[in-house]
Design an enzyme around this catalytic site. Sequence first.
Site, mmCIF file in Angstrom:
data_model
loop_
_atom_site.group_PDB
_atom_site.id
_atom_site.type_symbol
_atom_site.label_atom_id
_atom_site.label_comp_id
_atom_site.label_asym_id
_atom_site.label_seq_id
_atom_site.Cartn_x
_atom_site.Cartn_y
_atom_site.Cartn_z
ATOM 1 N N LYS B 76 0.854 -1.190 0.000
ATOM 2 C CA LYS B 76 0.000 0.000 0.000
ATOM 3 C C LYS B 76 0.889 1.239 0.000
ATOM 4 O O LYS B 76 1.909 1.272 0.699
ATOM 5 C CB LYS B 76 -0.914 -0.013 1.234
ATOM 6 C CG LYS B 76 -1.943 1.119 1.245
ATOM 7 C CD LYS B 76 -2.926 0.997 2.417
ATOM 8 C CE LYS B 76 -3.953 2.135 2.417
ATOM 9 N NZ LYS B 76 -4.917 2.045 3.524
ATOM 10 N N SER B 151 -10.020 2.445 2.652
ATOM 11 C CA SER B 151 -9.073 3.139 1.819
ATOM 12 C C SER B 151 -8.084 2.220 1.087
ATOM 13 O O SER B 151 -7.444 2.655 0.141
ATOM 14 C CB SER B 151 -8.267 4.117 2.679
ATOM 15 O OG SER B 151 -7.442 3.407 3.581
ATOM 16 N N SER B 175 -10.541 0.193 6.855
ATOM 17 C CA SER B 175 -9.878 0.294 5.548
ATOM 18 C C SER B 175 -9.233 -0.983 5.035
ATOM 19 O O SER B 175 -8.814 -1.048 3.888
ATOM 20 C CB SER B 175 -8.808 1.394 5.592
ATOM 21 O OG SER B 175 -9.424 2.656 5.496
#
Lengths: 476, 484
Positions: B76, B151, B175
Amino acid sequence: MEWDIVIGIETHVQLKTKSKIFSGASASFGGEPNAHACLVSLAYPGVLPVLNEEAVNCAIRFGLAVDAKIAKKSIFARKNYFYPDLPKGYQISQFELPIVGEGSLSISMGDDNKIVRILRAHLEEDAGKSVHGVEEGKSGIDLNRAGTPLLEIVTEPDMSSAEEAVSYAKKLHELVQWIGICDGNMQEGNFRCDVNVSVKKKGDKQLGTRREIKNLNSFKFIKQAVDYEVNWQIERLEDGGAIKQSTILFDPDSGETREMRSKEEANDYRYFPDPDLLPLEISQEKINVIKAEMYELPNEMKARLIKEFDLSSYDADGITSNIAVANYFEDLLTFNVSAKLASNWILTNLFSRLNELSIDIENCPLKASKLAQLILRIEDKTISNNAAKKVFDEIWDQDKSVDDVIEKLGLKQISNVNEIENILNQVLQDNEAMVEEYKSGKDKAFNALIGQVMKASKGKANPGQVSQLLKEKLKN
Amino acid sequence: MEKLSLRELSEGLKARKFSSVELTQFFLDRLEKYNLSINAFISIDKDKSLAMASRSDSIIKEGKQDYLTGVPIAQKDIFCAEGWKTTCGSKMLDNFISPYDATVIRKFNEISAVNLGKTNMDEFAMGSSNETSYYGNVKNPWNIKNVPGGSSGGSAAAVAAMLAPAATATDTGGSIRQPASLCGLTGLKPTYGLVSRYGMIAFASSLDQAGPMCHSAEDCAAMLNVMSGHDSKDSTSIEREKENYLNGIKDPIKGLKIGIPKEFFSEGLDPDVEKIIEQGINEYKKLGAEIVDISLPNNHLSIPVYYVIAPAEASSNLSRYDGVRYGYRTKEYDDLMDMYCKTREEGFGDEVKRRIMIGTYVLSAGYYDAYYLKAQKIRRLISEDFSKAFKKCDVILGPSAPSVAFPIGDKKEDPLKMYMQDVYTISTNLAGLPGLSMPAGLINNLPVGMQLIGNYFSEAKLLNIANVFQMNTDWHRLSPKGFE
């Protein structure tokens, strides 16, 4: 109209740790700009603070030294504001729960002692600094200082004159060096005072509105700034004006204070507990360990000197005025010299010589071991106190032994009664007029006769013995 | 090869069925073929990835292979990785090349896993649909008209479309679990403090936690073995003995007490989702679990509490993006204040600015007690609800999200609707508990996630419970069409 002056002081003391308070970067002074700016100092994305245990130990030492409560649990909070020298956009400080609670510091004002109450002391990080004028129209940022550990020490408004404010600042300055938590170098900004000043009508209960003089880094400036500010406030009030709470700066060049621009003033700091740091918990065991490792405090030592050695309060103050002096004194005592003589010699001859040469006692060329030899020769009556001063000059910064110098200068005292008596008889014979004067009641003549004896002995006669013998002779 | 589990990849590398360079090249080729359609990655650097793969191969040759050595992992873009552009999905960091590794990245490097690239995400992890990214929407591989959740939408889409065998992700209010749910994956948010936050760009420090995004619970266990562990660089990281999460992952779950909180099955939950969760509960009954009713009476307060605490911390965490030292700086400005204002106005997107403003407001003098302090008090009540519940059950089960993946643009203009996406996940962040989402069914060919919430440091148990479900069902083996 008569006025009361009310002063409280917040002092930022830079703690003597190797690394910064929340990172491993060096906390040393100076260096190329940003040489000590690690990723944490630069507030890079993702970096986190880790508390330096040494800074905590310093705060605990201070707390113990002012007889304050050490908080079992204290909290680091973020003080949020934007400024280029504040890389994270917030300063990590302590707000609601500081590490050190209420304590006190005793200051001497002439013969009187006064207690100044400490409200709190908390740990925080210093900011960096902006560098102007390197390049036209641009400012630079140096983050070497960003993150160096500070202990902010806050008093109650207990001082009532510029002199008291200076006395407190000096005492605090000595104390933080004494307990080894601060270098005390004021030029480098190690020790900076924010002084809150207000005035009120004499006897009024209600405090007046205060103005805070920021960032004073010398005792002289504290005195000048407070004096100026007090006059300014009194004049203004007497002219029917009012004081607005504000932050002011002292300009050493003009000797005046001026209000900071509104931009430089405090805003809403939005304090909240820093979620990156756990609450700081301190066990009683840890406090005990630090306490056991601590040196005797100045006040404790002063009391001991008075009690144990019968030193005067004034002399004991002098010896405990800073750790280096106290250490020198303690070193002298290890050679079994009399404490009174040791203290006299430090506070008079040694101090005046150090002053003349503007050097610190740490850099004194005359080692305690050698001065002790000299003092021992006074004690065993080999030389007089006056003769000792001559030896002192010779051994000050030269590799000579005390006994050699005494021998070479022929300073050995005459303590043999017969020898002194011979000289004395001769003097009395030569000065019959003086003897008559004394006998007719003029006491002065006695000292003049002693002077003649000393002169005749080239200063080597033991003055005590001379005086005693002379008295006996003149009685007859 | 794209459907192999991490264990199978590890064994294949060890047996030299394929090399790490071959494996990495295979996924890089898939990236080239499919990433444009789903926009799961922000940064791809083939040379870097292949160089890492080549190093892994020599380690494997020396026989010093760890479980994930040589396996390409998508990271990420919230994790700082030395020499990699690290943007956090923001224009503010579009030019930021990290000079250092986050602890999570360092741990993958130490066992010589391959960094396959940096995945797309909502800007500064603020969002539930991946629509706030400066780098554009991520599309859900199951239906590219829909959002992947957020997210960690890039990580979820990348693994769902089999562009990466596994990915790292982070979870502040859901998330990891919500995008796992929307993309048919297994994702774990560990106990707060289990995985180091050092080098993970902060959104809300007291809530942020990194975890794995994978196809299965077993894969998650292998990833967590790498990611977890105490880190002296993170003061909130917890000192405890390191576990091997693969141990006991197949243990029987007979007699397990599963708590069903009634608050998770009330208004707002899509009835079709509810049906699928009920099927999941029945599956667990068959496997010998006991079902008990529990209550989390303060759960309805978790969204309001979260939207005070998270923005408060974010408003302060994001103050460092001021244009002074790195990142975006506006081109023209009159003075310092002008530079600050323009830089932050131009560098941050709307959702980030909204949260900075909320956070600044709730921390302001005069509002602090009413908002921030009150929220912290309720946060404690929410934690206490869980500790009471765990006296009655071993694990809590419920939906991960109220619905399946919704169309792109559907909730973008209505933040409050968007915030409801995390209604079942936020309370675990507030309490610091671990939570796992795994696929439990499909509605109109869109995945539905089922959530398991455990007590502190019960990750091994959660992974075991999920793995036993996956040993007996195939939901986690389904893949979206069009990525073969």
